[in-house]
Design a protein around this motif. Sequence first.
Motif, PDB file in Angstrom:
ATOM      1  N   ALA A 226       0.737  -1.222  -0.029  1.00 36.03           N
ATOM      2  CA  ALA A 226       0.081   0.265  -0.136  1.00 36.03           C
ATOM      3  C   ALA A 226       0.998   1.112  -0.020  1.00 36.03           C
ATOM      4  N   GLY A 227       1.971   1.034   0.852  1.00 32.33           N
ATOM      5  CA  GLY A 227       2.913   2.333   0.812  1.00 32.33           C
ATOM      6  C   GLY A 227       3.447   2.420  -0.582  1.00 32.33           C
ATOM      7  N   ALA A 228       3.812   1.580  -1.080  1.00 26.89           N
ATOM      8  CA  ALA A 228       4.578   1.624  -2.444  1.00 26.89           C
ATOM      9  C   ALA A 228       3.509   2.164  -3.611  1.00 26.89           C
ATOM     10  N   ILE A 229       2.489   1.830  -3.216  1.00 24.84           N
ATOM     11  CA  ILE A 229       1.290   2.273  -4.267  1.00 24.84           C
ATOM     12  C   ILE A 229       1.385   3.765  -4.121  1.00 24.84           C
ATOM     13  N   VAL A 271      -3.453   4.145 -13.748  1.00 19.52           N
ATOM     14  CA  VAL A 271      -3.715   4.870 -12.607  1.00 19.52           C
ATOM     15  C   VAL A 271      -5.117   4.183 -11.857  1.00 19.52           C
ATOM     16  N   VAL A 272      -6.126   3.853 -12.751  1.00 20.45           N
ATOM     17  CA  VAL A 272      -7.366   3.316 -11.943  1.00 20.45           C
ATOM     18  C   VAL A 272      -7.095   2.028 -11.602  1.00 20.45           C
ATOM     19  N   THR A 273      -6.863   1.029 -12.680  1.00 18.22           N
ATOM     20  CA  THR A 273      -6.822  -0.220 -12.596  1.00 18.22           C
ATOM     21  C   THR A 273      -5.519  -0.868 -11.528  1.00 18.22           C
ATOM     22  N   GLY A 274      -4.358  -0.210 -11.983  1.00  9.41           N
ATOM     23  CA  GLY A 274      -3.169  -0.554 -11.183  1.00  9.41           C
ATOM     24  C   GLY A 274      -2.924  -0.031 -10.083  1.00  9.41           C
ATOM     25  N   LEU A 275      -3.412   1.165  -9.569  1.00 11.08           N
ATOM     26  CA  LEU A 275      -2.958   1.936  -8.419  1.00 11.08           C
ATOM     27  C   LEU A 275      -4.248   1.975  -7.611  1.00 11.08           C
ATOM     28  N   ALA A 276      -5.231   2.831  -8.065  1.00 18.55           N
ATOM     29  CA  ALA A 276      -6.430   3.281  -7.276  1.00 18.55           C
ATOM     30  C   ALA A 276      -7.309   2.192  -6.633  1.00 18.55           C
ATOM     31  N   VAL A 277      -7.737   1.451  -7.650  1.00 16.42           N
ATOM     32  CA  VAL A 277      -8.563   0.076  -7.148  1.00 16.42           C
ATOM     33  C   VAL A 277      -7.720  -0.773  -6.252  1.00 16.42           C
ATOM     34  N   PRO A 278      -6.519  -1.259  -6.500  1.00 18.14           N
ATOM     35  CA  PRO A 278      -5.994  -2.189  -5.562  1.00 18.14           C
ATOM     36  C   PRO A 278      -5.760  -1.497  -4.008  1.00 18.14           C
ATOM     37  N   LEU A 279      -5.576  -0.036  -4.368  1.00 14.39           N
ATOM     38  CA  LEU A 279      -5.435   0.612  -2.866  1.00 14.39           C
ATOM     39  C   LEU A 279      -6.872   0.683  -2.146  1.00 14.39           C
ATOM     40  N   VAL A 280      -7.711   0.877  -2.785  1.00 12.42           N
ATOM     41  CA  VAL A 280      -9.098   0.930  -2.330  1.00 12.42           C
ATOM     42  C   VAL A 280      -9.544  -0.531  -1.631  1.00 12.42           C
ATOM     43  N   MET A 281      -9.295  -1.706  -2.543  1.00 15.84           N
ATOM     44  CA  MET A 281      -9.328  -2.993  -2.066  1.00 15.84           C
ATOM     45  C   MET A 281      -8.534  -3.246  -0.812  1.00 15.84           C
ATOM     46  N   GLU A 282      -7.320  -2.819  -0.756  1.00 13.24           N
ATOM     47  CA  GLU A 282      -6.527  -2.975   0.618  1.00 13.24           C
ATOM     48  C   GLU A 282      -7.017  -2.213   1.706  1.00 13.24           C
ATOM     49  N   ALA A 283      -7.649  -1.137   1.270  1.00 17.77           N
ATOM     50  CA  ALA A 283      -8.223   0.071   2.426  1.00 17.77           C
ATOM     51  C   ALA A 283      -9.323  -0.771   2.931  1.00 17.77           C
ATOM     52  N   ARG A 289     -11.413  -6.160   7.830  1.00 15.43           N
ATOM     53  CA  ARG A 289     -10.811  -7.538   8.437  1.00 15.43           C
ATOM     54  C   ARG A 289     -11.154  -8.585   7.514  1.00 15.43           C
ATOM     55  N   LEU A 290     -11.223  -8.433   6.336  1.00 17.11           N
ATOM     56  CA  LEU A 290     -11.582  -9.463   5.162  1.00 17.11           C
ATOM     57  C   LEU A 290     -10.241 -10.378   4.872  1.00 17.11           C
ATOM     58  N   PRO A 291     -10.691 -11.480   4.524  1.00 18.06           N
ATOM     59  CA  PRO A 291      -9.575 -12.574   3.990  1.00 18.06           C
ATOM     60  C   PRO A 291      -9.329 -11.872   2.725  1.00 18.06           C
ATOM     61  N   MET A 292      -7.959 -11.839   2.349  1.00 18.54           N
ATOM     62  CA  MET A 292      -7.393 -11.128   1.091  1.00 18.54           C
ATOM     63  C   MET A 292      -7.794 -12.047  -0.161  1.00 18.54           C
ATOM     64  N   VAL A 293      -7.978 -11.394  -1.194  1.00 15.91           N
ATOM     65  CA  VAL A 293      -8.358 -12.136  -2.477  1.00 15.91           C
ATOM     66  C   VAL A 293      -7.183 -11.961  -3.402  1.00 15.91           C
ATOM     67  N   ALA A 294      -6.915 -12.814  -4.250  1.00 13.85           N
ATOM     68  CA  ALA A 294      -6.009 -12.823  -5.367  1.00 13.85           C
ATOM     69  C   ALA A 294      -6.150 -11.400  -6.450  1.00 13.85           C
ATOM     70  N   LEU A 295      -7.420 -11.293  -6.235  1.00 17.92           N
ATOM     71  CA  LEU A 295      -7.342 -10.196  -7.245  1.00 17.92           C
ATOM     72  C   LEU A 295      -6.773  -8.706  -7.036  1.00 17.92           C
ATOM     73  N   THR A 296      -6.643  -8.498  -5.839  1.00 13.75           N
ATOM     74  CA  THR A 296      -5.589  -7.100  -5.450  1.00 13.75           C
ATOM     75  C   THR A 296      -4.490  -7.187  -6.206  1.00 13.75           C
ATOM     76  N   PRO A 297      -3.442  -8.377  -5.548  1.00  8.51           N
ATOM     77  CA  PRO A 297      -2.087  -8.416  -6.143  1.00  8.51           C
ATOM     78  C   PRO A 297      -2.035  -8.492  -7.696  1.00  8.51           C
ATOM     79  N   VAL A 298      -3.186  -9.097  -8.292  1.00 11.20           N
ATOM     80  CA  VAL A 298      -3.260  -9.432  -9.679  1.00 11.20           C
ATOM     81  C   VAL A 298      -3.293  -8.082 -10.459  1.00 11.20           C
ATOM     82  N   LEU A 299      -4.291  -7.091  -9.909  1.00 13.04           N
ATOM     83  CA  LEU A 299      -4.545  -5.763 -10.368  1.00 13.04           C
ATOM     84  C   LEU A 299      -3.100  -4.976 -10.484  1.00 13.04           C
TER      85      LEU A 299
END
Lengths: 323, 393, 172
Positions: A226-229, A271-283, A289-299
């Motif tokens: 998240a910090g790197a994003i 910007v949207v697919t690779g940065l903003a959406v993953p950041l939103v998903m991580e937030a 406190r959801l289990p992680m999904v593979a989609l975030t890192p894939v994006l």
Amino acid sequence: MNDAMLEVVHGRHNALIDPSLTIWNWEIPVYLFLGGLAAGLLILPALLELRAGDRLRSAALRWAPWISAGLLSLGMLALFLDLSYKAHVYRFYLAFEPTSPMSWGSWILMLAYPVAILLGLGGLSSGERERLSAWLGRFWLKAPLTFAIGLADSMRRSLLWAAIAVGAGLGIYTGVLLGAMSARLAWNSGVLGPLFLTSGLSTGAALLLLLRLDHSERHSVMLFDAGAIVAEMLLIAVLLIGFASGDRTAQHAFWQLTSGPWGAAFWALVVVTGLAVPLVMEAIEFRRRLPMVALTPVLVLVGGLALRFVLLAAGQASGFRDF
Amino acid sequence: MMFPLSVHFGHEAGLILGTLIGIGFGFTLERSGFGQAPILAAQFYGSDTRVLKVMFTAIITALVGMTVLSGVGLLDMSTLQIPPTFLGPQIVGGLLLGVGFIVSGYCPGTSWVSMASGNWDGLATILGVIAGSLGFGLAYPLVGDFYLSGSMGVVRLPQLLGVPQAILAAGVVAMAIGAFLFAEWVETTLARRRNEAPPAASAATRNKVFAGLGIATVLGLASMALPAVTVPEAPVKSVAAWDALALAKALVERPGAVQVVDLRAPETCAEKRIPGAMCRQAGDADAAFLSDLAATRTLVLYGDSDIKDLPAGARRFGGEIALLTGGFSAFETGILAIPALAVGATAEALADWRLRSALGAWFSGTKVQAPPPVVRPATPVPSDAPVRKGGGC
Amino acid sequence: MQEPRPFWNPYVGGVVLGLVLLGSFLIVGNGLGASGAANRLGIGAASVVAHDAVAANAYFSEYVGPGKNVLDDWLVFEVLGVVLGGAIGAYSGGRMRRGITMGKRPVSPWTRLALAFAGGLIMGVAARFGRGCTSGQALTGGSVLSLGSWVFMMCVFAGGYLVAPLVRRQWR
């Protein structure tokens, strides 16, 4: 000169009229992406181990240097495919040219391998070491292995720092390499080096998140991602502000990236697919406190690859002939 | 007129905004339950009529919104992209789509949301839709005639029925609310018969939505009382007018600062054009490619003679636009053909001629005849002046 | 792990969806869509595999050709957004997990996938004839009172209700 000739020269309806720089195809962006990924996979486990002060627990993190070396080899294969004179590749290693990013790069690549291998050997568990030494023993390679493992264990801490240094060099050099090509407007920025490094760090973290990690380590890796994003977003902003406030050529690069033919791909994919959406998903992951999904890192990985493709495509489409 | 905003930005910006609008669309579909096939399929068994409720509420919300906005003069309905009517193919397409919908459990849009939530059946539907589209293309020689039959162009119900949109919208809202109440009655009746619980939904929320839509509908009707708004022209950027000489000078002195586009018919353009000008492609009436040209260079447009209306692509161009006064014929007579210079012309005429003939030579590649001899008053040369021989510079 | 969030009240969902549609019209001047993107993705993939055959086809050649990028279209980017928005919605709603949605009477996963694919196949053809699907034609065209869209929408419901008894086993 007749009509047609004049038009060819004056209207520049001819690819040969301007000094033509060899067009790079998919190989170079893929190489830059894999190189960044390899850099991230060298730096991140080293940072985590330095912080923990102890050996890492997850197999994925202990094995990260091996993955890094493998990805780097794939990337170099892509680079090699792009070379026109494949047999001349050895010439990079016959000399060192301190002012050439290309020369720096080829030597950093050569440094990355021993560091990655020693780091990887040191990270092996005792069981893995026994199996490896039994297997290598069949080829009478037991003694060199024992020596290398001894070396890797005795200088573990220095190796960690070396991994960080080599990884940072690897990550930055790809950007500096592009930035040094002044004929390409969209690359004329010193920000590209740090930008490619942070992108490498976030994609490296994303790749690790796809593997099985220990719970607390996953937490740290995700925070790091998240910090790197966020850092990458800031650097992209700096890059664009730099272009927008620059001279006419820089403004052309700004236009090309933000509203020109690559604008949509840049904003939508990078910007949207690779940065903003993953950041939103991580937030969301943090808050709910959801289990992680593979989609975030894939994006994140898709965005990292798209960043290289868009920057290279935009860069190669621009030149001083536009002015 | 304020809306749509798209007259103010280019194609690429539209794509970026499309991504953001799509995020809103996908999120809303997911939150409405449309990412799961059983919920969608339940519509056709009367157990949960979410599809009808969500879809019709969305339609009347957008319809009433547009009615109010165009009623008060903020929206120009005629600039919206409205799907054209092909009656026969659309009847067949609708029936088939309904069949596919109940077989797969998704419609093409919701299958993307389903895939995004991790459902393999959503992905299977997407692959099916892609395969079906390709199959249609392959069968096009067989079905093409039917596909193109029944073309009626853009037909909107207000024009067809001769009823003002606000009244029609009010009718649609009333019809939709009737359909909702009927659907809820079906849901509860069937649920009782099947010994199931009807889908839980708050009646208070429903009533609030109905009330809100009702008020908006009344506003739309009230806007009919407003005086009709005269439609102003679409905003056109300030467009400079260049004469042929200015363009020729710009092409020679700053070739990188301009880009010239020939808006005449592509064949004419292919034959002869201002050197360096781009031709448009056949069938590209809007010259859509103009919006993708570099906005940092001045876009110079020319036609046969003066251009009266900018093509749609030029209106979306981000940079400065200039029109060539007099069009190609002016360039041809003013620059390409070099005028003859009368003997004994004034100094200004001579300077102008020199410039024009230089430009003409540059663009046409023809050699210009030597300037006519200039008659000067004879001045006596002193005979004892030293005569320089060779070499000196 | 928390319970999935409940779905929105359908009327609230409808109003929000209507506002998104209205926003789309107000900002970019056209409505929403979906099947057009699938069509373009398919043509794009096909032209990578068999470029000449695609360029020779009377229907596909409208989409490919010199100076045309089949993916350079509003719908493609909009559908990219739909996937991202759907993912955010499903994840934050606690509903994102790999699986197959099924009716009350479970069928074998492969049957379900085959039916989903078959339905998609029919819809792919249908959306070409109809010039859109439930999003691009019924929802979008319906809100601007287009004649063809209303006819299309009624036919979608008619087709669904006609065939629903035949595939009842899958859902009830």
